[in-house]
Design an enzyme around this catalytic site. Structure first.
Site, short mmCIF file in Angstrom:
data_model
loop_
_atom_site.label_atom_id
_atom_site.label_comp_id
_atom_site.label_asym_id
_atom_site.label_seq_id
_atom_site.Cartn_x
_atom_site.Cartn_y
_atom_site.Cartn_z
N HIS A 180 -1.89 10.05 6.27
CA HIS A 180 -2.98 9.08 6.32
C HIS A 180 -2.62 7.86 7.17
O HIS A 180 -3.48 7.30 7.86
CB HIS A 180 -3.41 8.66 4.90
N LEU A 186 0.85 -1.18 0.00
CA LEU A 186 0.00 0.00 0.00
C LEU A 186 0.89 1.24 0.00
O LEU A 186 2.11 1.14 0.13
CB LEU A 186 -0.91 0.00 1.22
N SER A 187 0.28 2.41 -0.12
CA SER A 187 1.08 3.64 -0.16
C SER A 187 2.03 3.70 1.03
O SER A 187 3.21 4.04 0.87
CB SER A 187 0.16 4.86 -0.16
N GLU A 188 1.51 3.44 2.23
CA GLU A 188 2.37 3.36 3.41
C GLU A 188 1.88 2.27 4.35
O GLU A 188 0.67 2.00 4.43
CB GLU A 188 2.40 4.69 4.20
N THR A 189 2.82 1.69 5.06
CA THR A 189 2.53 0.85 6.22
C THR A 189 3.18 1.51 7.42
O THR A 189 4.36 1.90 7.37
CB THR A 189 3.07 -0.57 6.04
#
Length: 273
Positions: free
Chosen positions: A77, A44-47
């Site tokens: 986010h 995903l975009s960030e973890t």
């Protein structure tokens, strides 16, 4: 250990920006290489990875954010997603302080579930538009601003909302422009549409072609549009397929970002090292 997927800046599942959240029991982070492997696996975009800190310090939790390709200095986010998990699981109440690469960031949940994050306001410096960016975007750029070291993006102002929504950039070219990525923005087409400005964010240099809803970008968008619209409190719409709203309030060198979140997956991470 538990791993969750949380849709941030949204009140409905499958909208907003999904983030992985891993709450660690130990008082230290595992090896960075392992964190990167998990973030790459989640894709995903960030973890976000967080562990509790001893009582009495300047923060309650240590927090790091990794994309599928790199660690980043700031992420809104995934911070919202982490705070949401802490509150919905009863692990924390009220205000939570996170120690991060960008200093101590605080989050406060209201009774309705919305979470307000206190982030540093990005310093905006007017710059000439790099030719590679102009060519990659393929549209008229009205102005461009550097957003400082924490955000690390180039903010470009386009003529109108339609131009932002119609962008189909050359992502390979953007990946080589030197920063984290590009924030494209314009004023809302309809003043009564429920938001004040629109944006899209492209970060191919860190493994994210287009980020669905980017909290950190709004620490630059807030001062940019507050100066033009004459109001400290605004609403931004990130105009992607998943879409999401970010409420911003400019307070000098700090920017408040407010949004909701919903947990969509709650599972178990089986490989711990």
């Amino acid at each position: 250990m538990r791993i969750r997927i949380v849709d941030a800046f949204s009140e409905r599942p499958f909208t907003g920006n999904p983030a992985g959240v891993v709450l660690l029991d130990s008082g230290a982070f595992p090896d960075t290489a392992w964190l990167q492997q998990v973030a790459t696996e989640v894709n995903l975009s960030e973890t976000a990875f967080a562990h509790p800190l001893p009582e009495g310090g300047d923060a309650d939790w240590a927090l790091r954010w990794l994309t599928p390709a790199a660690e980043v200095n700031m992420c809104g986010h995934a911070t919202l997603a982490t705070a949401h998990v802490l509150h919905t699981t009863g692990t924390a109440t009220g205000t939570v302080r996170f120690r991060t690469r960008s200093g101590v960031l605080t989050t406060t949940a209201d009774t309705g579930g919305a979470i307000t994050m206190d982030f540093p306001t990005a310093p905006l410096t007017p710059v000439d538009v790099p030719q590679v960016v102009a060519d990659a975007l393929g549209t008229e750029i009205r102005s461009a601003h550097d957003t400082g070291p924490d955000v690390g993006d180039l903010l470009v102002e386009l003529s109108d909302e339609k131009s932002v929504r119609a962008l189909t950039p050359d992502l390979r070219a953007l990946a080589g422009h030197g920063g984290r990525g590009v924030i494209a923005t314009a004023p809302a087409e309809h003043p009564d549409g429920g938001y004040d400005f629109v944006s899209r964010c492209f970060f191919p240099a860190v493994g994210i072609d287009e980020d669905p809803v980017t909290g950190s970008a709004h620490t630059a968008l807030a001062p940019f549009w507050s100066a033009r619209l004459g109001r400290d409190a605004l609403v931004g719409l990130q105009g992607t397929a998943r879409t999401g709203f970010v409420r911003t309030e400019l307070r000098g060198d700090r920017t408040l970002l407010t949004g909701s979140a919903v947990t969509v997956i709650d599972g178990e991470l089986l490989v711990t090292g």
